[in-house]
Every structure is written in C-alpha cells, then in structure tokens.
Enzyme design. Sequence first.
Site, PDB file in Angstrom:
ATOM      1  N   ASP A  58       0.846  -1.190   0.000  1.00  0.00           N
ATOM      2  CA  ASP A  58       0.000   0.000   0.000  1.00  0.00           C
ATOM      3  C   ASP A  58       0.884   1.244   0.000  1.00  0.00           C
ATOM      4  OD1 ASP A  58      -2.351   1.795   0.770  1.00  0.00           O
ATOM      5  OD2 ASP A  58      -3.267  -0.194   0.888  1.00  0.00           O
ATOM      6  N   HIS A 102      -3.493   6.013   3.982  1.00  0.00           N
ATOM      7  CA  HIS A 102      -4.282   4.864   3.531  1.00  0.00           C
ATOM      8  C   HIS A 102      -3.670   3.546   3.994  1.00  0.00           C
ATOM      9  CE1 HIS A 102      -5.930   1.884   0.649  1.00  0.00           C
ATOM     10  NE2 HIS A 102      -7.010   2.645   0.693  1.00  0.00           N
ATOM     11  N   SER A 160     -11.343  -0.918   0.540  1.00  0.00           N
ATOM     12  CA  SER A 160      -9.997  -0.978   1.112  1.00  0.00           C
ATOM     13  C   SER A 160     -10.028  -1.474   2.547  1.00  0.00           C
ATOM     14  CB  SER A 160      -9.346   0.411   1.100  1.00  0.00           C
ATOM     15  OG  SER A 160      -8.821   0.731  -0.149  1.00  0.00           O
TER      16      SER A 160
END
Length: 770
Positions: free
Chosen positions: A81, A114, A302
Amino acid sequence: MLSACGGGSGGGGGVISAPPPAPTPAPTPTPTPAPPPAPTTSTATFDTAEYRRSDGPEFHNATAAWTRGVTGAGAKIAVIDTGIDTDSPEFAGRIDGASRDVAGNGTVEAVDDHGTQVAMTAAAARDNTGIVGIAYGAKIIALRADTPGSCAGTDGCSFSDRNIATGIDRAVSAGATVINLSLGGDSPSSALLDSVKRATAAGVVIIVSAGNEGDGSDPDVDPNQPNPFAAGVRNAGGANVIIAGSVNESGQFSAFSNRAGSQAQYFLSALGERVCCVYKDGKLYTETTSSGTFVTLVSGTSFSAPQISGAVALLKQAFPNLTGAQMVELLLISARDAGAAGTDTTYGRGILDIANAFAPKGTTTLAGSTTAVPLGDTTAVTSSPMGDATAGTALSAVVLDKYARAYDYDMGSGLRGASVQPKLLGAVDAGSRQVAAVGPALSMAFTLTDGSHGQSQWIAPLRLSREDAQIARVLAGRVALKIAPDQQIGFAFRERAEGLVAQLQGQDRPAFLIAGDARADKGFAEGGDLSVAYRRQLGKWGLTASSEQGKAWLGNLQIQDGRFDRKREARGLSSFSLAADRRFGDVDTAVGLTWLSEQRTVLGAYFSDAFGGGGADTLFLDANAAWRMGDGWRLGGAVRQGWTRADRVGAVAAGSNFVSRGWSADLTKQGVTSRFDSLGLRVSQPLRVESGGLNLLLPVGYDYATLATTYGTRPLALTPQGREIDTELAWHGPMLGGDASASLYYRTDPGNIASMPDDKGVAVKWAKRF
C-alpha cells in the site's frame, strides 16, 4: 492505472464524522496456546471502549478467537500500500524487519494515511487506546508501493503493476501468511499475474478489494462485477484468493462497492462502510467544533479486505496445519448468508463470520483414530445401578474436524443417565392377562394382551418393553416338564430365566408390588427371548442350570445426528446360571452363580463407538435364605454381588472394572384375616454400583508439527451419589371373587439419583381369572 480502494486521505470512499465514545480501561487477556483452541477468557473481558470503537471485531465475531488466546501471533500480514506510520503505538514491536519501500520512495514511512489505516483495521494493537484490529497480535510486513510523488497529486496515490509485483514477491520471501491488496483499477499485467501465481503456489493467501465503482462512478467499470484488477488477481491466484466487498454495520451491501458478479464463489463481504478511524501522529484523530468532538470514519472496500486478512491471520495461529486454500475455503463456507439465499451475485458467499470459521466442520473424529464423534450426540446412556454417577462429569478429549483441526471437546456433555422406572404403573397396569394349566408332569402359563394397553411403557410382571408388547398378542409363555422323578426341564419365550428357575425349585416368594427381590436383579430393563432351565435332585441338594438369550433395553432415549431418537433401543445379552438349593429344617437356602455376557452394553449401560462400543462380562453371586418361623410367619433375605469387567476395546482401558450389590429383606405373615391372605414388610436396595468404573484412554493433546496424538487416562466413576432404598408394606388376598393386593410404599433416591424427590404412595390392584 491502479489506485487505493478506500477512504481517508488516500481517496475513493466517503469521509463521515461521528462523536467518539468515552474510553474505559481494559483488562489484559490471558492467552493460552493452541491447539486445541478452548475458551480461556470471557467475551466480556473484551467489551471495552476501544473494542466498541473498532466496529470490525464485534461485527465479525473476532472474540470467538480472542477468548481462546488466538490473536494472530506468529502470522504475518503483508500490506502492499502507501507505507505505514512506523512510530505509531498501534504497531509497536510488530512491524516486520522485511518492511520496506519497493517503488523508489526511499522510505517505508507513510506520506498518505491509507496504508496505515488498512494495517490498523487488520492488526491495530489492543492497548486500550484508539482501535483494535482483527488480528491484534499479528506482524505487519509494510511494503510501500505507491508511485513516487503520486500521493501529493489531486488524483491520489497511484501504483504500477511492476511495483506491486515486486511487493508480492517480497512478501512471499518474508514469510507472509496473507497479502492484503486494498488496491484497484485496470487489468493486471502478465508480470503482476506471474507474481500472484508464485505467491499462491507458495501457499500464501491474497485478499484483494472488489473496488469502489459500485455506484457507477466510473463508466468504464461494470458495477455488478469486481473491478478488472480484482478479477485478474483472483483468476491468476485460484483457490488462494478472496475478493472483498463492503457492507455496512447492518449487513446491507454498500452502494459504492462493486458486487460479486461472476466471481461470487470467491467473493466475501466484510465491513467497509463507516469504519473507525483516522489517526494522526499515531493517535486517534479528533476534531472539535461547536457541535462537539468528532472522529473521522472512513469507507471503502480498502477496509473490507483487511478485516478478512486479519481473519486469515487468526486461523493460521490457531490451526497451523491449514493450507492457504483451506483457510480461504473455511472463510467462504462459514460466511453468514446475506442477500439471496446461498451464494449470490451481490454478497458472494456472504459476510465474514470468524466464529463460524473457528467452529468444527464436517465429521469430527477422535484424534489419532477414524472413530466418528458427532458433536452434541449422546456418548453414553447409563443404567439404573449407576444412577447419578455421571452427572456433571467432564471427559475432555481432542477431536479433529474435516480439516484436521484439533478441538478440546467435553465428551461428558453427551452422557445421559437412565430415566427412573415408573414401578407403580408397571405393577398395577399390566394391560395383560395370564392363562395357565397345571398337570402332574406338565405345567404351562401364558401372558396375553388385547392390544388396548400398548401405550404403557412397561408390561408387568414380565417387564417387557412397549415395542415387545406390540409385536404379538401372546407376550410370553412358559412350559415346565417333569421328565423323571428327580429331573425337570422348562422352556420359556419372552420371559426371563429366573421365573423358570423359581418354578422348578418350588420357591414360595412373597408378593410385593414395588420393592423387588434381590435374586436375579440385573438392575436394568431386559426382556428374555428364549430361556431354558434344567433341575436335578441329588440327595438333599437340588441343582439347577439355566440359560437365557435376551435383550437389554437402554435406560433412556439417545440424541443421534443432533436429534432425539424416539425409540428405545435394545442390545443383545446372554446368561448362564448354576444354582444349588437345600432345606435345613425350617430354613430354605440357595446359592448361585450367574455369568452375564452383554454384546453391546455394560451392566445395561450403552457407550457409543467413541468409547469403543464394546460389551461386558459380569459374574453374579447370589445367596438367599428363608426361615419359616411357624404360625404363618416367614423371614427372608437375599443378597446379590456382581463383578463387571468391560471389554477392552477402543478407549476402554485396563482397570475398567466395578462392583455392584443389591439386597432385600422381608417379613411376612400368612393368614392375617383369613387362611389365604398375607401381610408383609420388605426393605430392599435394587442393584447399585458400589465401587469402580471405567478407565478411558482418550486423546488429550495434538501436535500440528508432527501430527502426533498424546493420550491420557480419564476415569469415569460409575458409583452414584444416590442410594435407592425401597420399603413396602403389602397385603394380598382374595376379594370379591378375585385376587386383590394393596401396598404402602416409600422409595428414597429413586433410580439411585440423590436429587430425585422421594417416591411414596399407595397401590391397589384387583384381578379376576376367567
């Protein structure tokens, strides 16, 4: 182009605000090693503010693993990620040394939040602050793969196939259990697909987000199918890949989430909507306005993917024998059904359910054997001589499910005691009549029924089962022949041998309705199929040999395949007896030995195949005497002592022996109000186990590394706490042209069960011969 599939500053899903709950202190759980997983900590221990803020663990039943000490320890979750916040206390000591940048950013440290948010959803620490992840004990392999500089742009972070492929290969070499790809976009390149194939060939599980185009935001992507990136990864990875869709806290499919479509068989839905929370500088980020203090919630597939990745880590710790494909299969088949029944094109297989994934699947067997142990079924039905001996007994054993996962199972939970026999009903409501004929050398007797009393549970005086009573009108018959001055022989069907023996010996037994005679008392319900007896007089001694083939009726109903079997079952038995009797003046005496062989019961108790399913041999010693004191008075007594040896089969080990005993004493007066009536008092103890039991050699441990089973001896005591004593005052005599009897009786601890209330009452019976 590839991008992240979630909210937060990484883009994709909506950002929603909500006030945070107040934190409360949380006790530290005490983990226990697995296998086998067994509850060690109360679920309530985990009910803290941190837990309630975390959404996913409660929604997906993670405490089913946590209460067993399973936290994901030893498993590694690779998060490919945007990097990770390396100094966040949520990952203290759990960021794997293999973590690194694989895209040329120069550091694994996150610029965008994120990747950090994804990692926290999967594995944030249980530290009484912020949130807790599904697998809070797992390690994180953080692999930063975002294209350098892309996270600073208005379009959000982007990822190249090459960098993702490099991350996948790095994760495999670092020993990842599961790789989390909260990414989405175009179809993968052949190089990326090759890395996926290498990973799954190595046994690694891959969880990939379905995408956030379900609301039609991208006209180039079909919202009814996972996005092309997810579909491509799944097709390449085969049975080791799950595509993650999103649902909200009510289990409703999220509008933004791509649906299962043609990938439904490998599509699993998980919480991805309004997931708490965003962190800043390693702490839960809050914002204060005039309306109050708020935390930021994030949404996107996600955050569905790491819920499932955390579940994989939990399974791997608890059951290290599982392959990647097996873990995927378990999560899919255990999903909570949602949407259309079964697998559907929206939810796929359903919603992630960790508790169900941890539950045994398929046929369970005793570790180290192929013996089936259906969970919840009856493991044993004891008999009346054992009374309440097994109440509350724990018999821990290790069982394996279809995936060879080890579970600690209490086989004692399937022990059922014998039901207390309704002696009064059997004594006064026979629903039958007797027909007899007597001659100098031949006597016959038959018991018949008209079928109108078929609902009675027991038929007296023969104590036949209801099933036997429904077979024929003639329930039982007896024929005795005098073949020589000093020799007699008798035959009987559907009657026990003791009746034949008593007739050939010429015994005069007092008539009692409730309190039984200890002679020939086996303590359990039985029916004789065929009996034969031979008696010969040798001087002053009489010798009688008898044999019987019959059935032992189980003392209670069984649960089989999770359902009550409504029929009482019977198992075969045979016996052989040799008795000697002699009169000494006014005293009649008799002694005898009986060998009882049970094919599938142990003194009337039934033990399932889980324990070996064997029978037993019992040797009974009987002694009785009666003193005729004159003027119609008679004092009698009898005692029976038994020694039982259970067959050494299956789990039944050496030392599985026990001793039983029954006795009776009575005083009767003949000719109370007339020449033909009698009044008697009897006190008796029905057969009761006095000492001993079974030694069961059961699996108590299982090593996943060697697949070796450890065995231990578990004693099963069969001596009850209760002790039944029957006291009866009985009168018998002629009345109104028939035979009448009346009894006052009192039974303590009926069925040898200490908790049973004492049974007392009055019995009156009248019969007339036609």
